[in-house]
Design a protein around this motif. Structure first.
Motif, short mmCIF file in Angstrom:
data_model
loop_
_atom_site.label_atom_id
_atom_site.label_comp_id
_atom_site.label_asym_id
_atom_site.label_seq_id
_atom_site.Cartn_x
_atom_site.Cartn_y
_atom_site.Cartn_z
N GLN A 78 0.60 -1.20 -0.09
CA GLN A 78 -0.10 0.10 -0.13
C GLN A 78 0.83 1.27 0.01
O GLN A 78 2.02 1.37 0.74
N VAL A 79 0.32 2.34 -0.59
CA VAL A 79 1.04 3.58 -0.72
C VAL A 79 0.10 4.69 -0.58
O VAL A 79 -1.19 4.50 -0.87
N SER A 80 0.76 5.95 -0.10
CA SER A 80 -0.54 6.89 -0.06
C SER A 80 -0.66 7.42 -1.46
O SER A 80 0.24 7.34 -2.49
N GLU A 81 -1.65 8.43 -1.61
CA GLU A 81 -1.63 9.10 -2.86
C GLU A 81 -0.56 10.03 -3.28
O GLU A 81 -0.50 9.92 -4.43
N SER A 82 0.10 10.57 -2.30
CA SER A 82 1.31 11.30 -2.68
C SER A 82 2.55 10.94 -2.85
O SER A 82 3.47 11.37 -2.99
N ALA A 83 2.60 9.48 -2.77
CA ALA A 83 3.69 8.66 -2.69
C ALA A 83 4.65 8.99 -4.22
O ALA A 83 3.83 8.74 -5.36
N PRO A 84 5.87 8.99 -4.32
CA PRO A 84 6.68 9.21 -5.33
C PRO A 84 6.85 8.04 -6.09
O PRO A 84 6.66 6.75 -5.42
N LEU A 85 7.15 7.98 -7.44
CA LEU A 85 7.27 6.91 -8.12
C LEU A 85 8.41 5.65 -7.67
O LEU A 85 7.95 4.63 -7.51
N ARG A 86 9.40 6.28 -6.90
CA ARG A 86 10.06 5.31 -6.44
C ARG A 86 9.76 4.60 -5.32
O ARG A 86 9.78 3.28 -5.09
N ASP A 87 8.80 5.14 -4.41
CA ASP A 87 8.17 4.37 -3.43
C ASP A 87 7.39 3.31 -4.06
O ASP A 87 6.95 2.13 -3.12
N SER A 126 -7.90 -4.43 3.33
CA SER A 126 -7.23 -5.55 4.17
C SER A 126 -6.12 -6.40 3.51
O SER A 126 -5.32 -7.05 4.25
N GLY A 127 -6.02 -6.32 2.10
CA GLY A 127 -5.07 -7.06 1.47
C GLY A 127 -5.27 -7.44 -0.07
O GLY A 127 -6.05 -6.87 -0.44
N PHE A 128 -4.45 -8.46 -0.54
CA PHE A 128 -4.67 -8.75 -1.86
C PHE A 128 -4.79 -10.41 -1.86
O PHE A 128 -4.54 -11.14 -0.79
N GLY A 152 9.02 -5.49 -3.88
CA GLY A 152 9.22 -5.85 -2.73
C GLY A 152 8.33 -6.70 -1.96
O GLY A 152 8.65 -7.79 -1.36
N LYS A 153 6.71 -6.44 -2.34
CA LYS A 153 5.96 -7.45 -1.81
C LYS A 153 5.49 -8.25 -2.95
O LYS A 153 4.37 -9.06 -2.75
N ARG A 154 5.96 -8.50 -3.78
CA ARG A 154 5.83 -9.42 -4.73
C ARG A 154 4.29 -9.99 -5.29
O ARG A 154 4.09 -10.97 -5.45
N LEU A 155 3.52 -8.87 -5.13
CA LEU A 155 2.01 -9.24 -5.67
C LEU A 155 1.46 -8.62 -7.09
O LEU A 155 0.54 -8.73 -7.49
#
Length: 325
Positions: free
Chosen positions: A214-223, A311-313, A230-233
């Motif tokens: 999960q990321v926030s709306e303002s997360a930059p491309l790197r994140d 809750s997840g994927f 990293g979470k491989r989904l």
């Protein structure tokens, strides 16, 4: 050896004859009240349904017993020949007996019926010949009329066994409906294999084993890239400041973004490339429902929510691992 076209025609003829036989059984239901009365009588008993027969009818009896047991009607199989050599002892006072015989006049049946009558248990006759000895002695007649077998010599039980099997299925389903036998009841009797998993495996059982990118709306491309990699989904959820789900970003979105935002990648934020209104599934939904949604939209993962919150994927690989695909 017959030609392929001849075999094709012969197969169609057999299937047509058996289909007509089942239609004849359906029509025969209108001629007498025994079927409904038989259902009511079984429901009124506290014991088991004991199904008996000999020859091919014994095989049909075994299948009926399996169907009864799996749909909430306790049942036992008793071979008609073995019954007169000790197996009659399996019948208890509150049981109900169904005897299957096309002719209703076989020697084994004629020996067995008086013994059943002596037991004092209700007897239903699943017969083709409604004027037979078995039918005359029975309390209920389950009539499966058949004019001829699909066998070209009119000898091998074919249409007659199909008709008996179909009538047995009709009886099992009527009992199931009358007992209000639910999907959950069915799952309780079928815990194993793929069928069992279809009936009890929930989305949450699988999604809780996965990470929750999960990321926030303002997360930059790197994140965004680090979270997906990293979470491989193959995707990440996008949440607003209130923690509410607002969209999803997938590997495919990243590839498309490289074309649309070339030259200004440092300015890209999650809100710029997310897909709003993503397809979701609740943690308490059945896993097969998640599979159906993936297949309908040709996607490989779904966002999972619990009471509307992220809750997840759940991924197609989770369903493959469980044998649901």
């Amino acid at each position: 050896m017959k030609l392929p076209t001849e075999l094709h025609s012969l197969a169609k003829k057999v299937l047509q004859l058996e289909a007509e036989a089942i239609q004849g059984v359906a029509a025969a239901l209108d001629e007498r009240p025994d079927f409904a009365q038989c259902v009511e009588a079984i429901l009124a008993r506290r014991g088991r349904v004991v199904v008996t027969g000999i020859g091919k009818s014994a095989h049909i009896a075994g299948k009926m017993v399996a169907t009864f047991n799996s749909t909430g009607t306790p049942a036992l199989f008793m071979h008609a020949a073995d019954a007169i050599h000790g197996d009659l002892g399996m019948i208890q006072a509150d049981d109900f007996v169904i005897a299957i015989s096309k002719s209703g006049d076989t020697p084994e049946i004629k020996v067995l019926v008086p013994l059943l009558k002596r037991k004092g248990v209700p007897l239903a006759a699943l017969v083709s010949n409604a004027d037979s000895y078995l039918a005359q002695q029975a309390d209920y007649i389950l009539h499966a009329p058949v004019t001829r077998e699909a066998c070209p010599h009119n000898l091998a039980p074919t249409t007659s066994t199909t008709a008996a099997l179909a009538l047995g299925d009709a009886l099992a389903v009527c009992l199931l409906e009358s007992r209000d036998f639910s999907r959950q009841d069915f799952a309780g009797l079928h815990p194993g294999g793929t069928l069992g998993k279809q009936l009890y495996l929930k989305v949450g059982d699988l999604s809780r084993q996965n990470q929750q990118p999960q990321v926030s709306e303002s997360a930059p491309l790197r994140d965004i890239i680090l979270e997906i990699s990293g979470k491989r989904l193959g995707a990440t959820a996008v949440l607003n400041e209130a923690g509410e789900l607002v969209g999803i970003i997938t590997d495919g979105d990243l590839r498309r973004m490289l074309t649309a935002h070339a030259g200004r990648l440092d300015e890209v934020r999650a809100r710029d490339i997310l897909t709003p209104g993503p397809v979701t599934v609740e943690v308490d939904d059945f896993a097969v429902e998640a599979l159906a949604r993936m297949q309908a939209r040709n996607i490989t993962q779904l966002l999972v929510t619990e009471q509307g919150r992220f809750s997840g994927f759940i991924h197609l690989h989770d369903l493959l691992r469980e044998g649901l695909v």
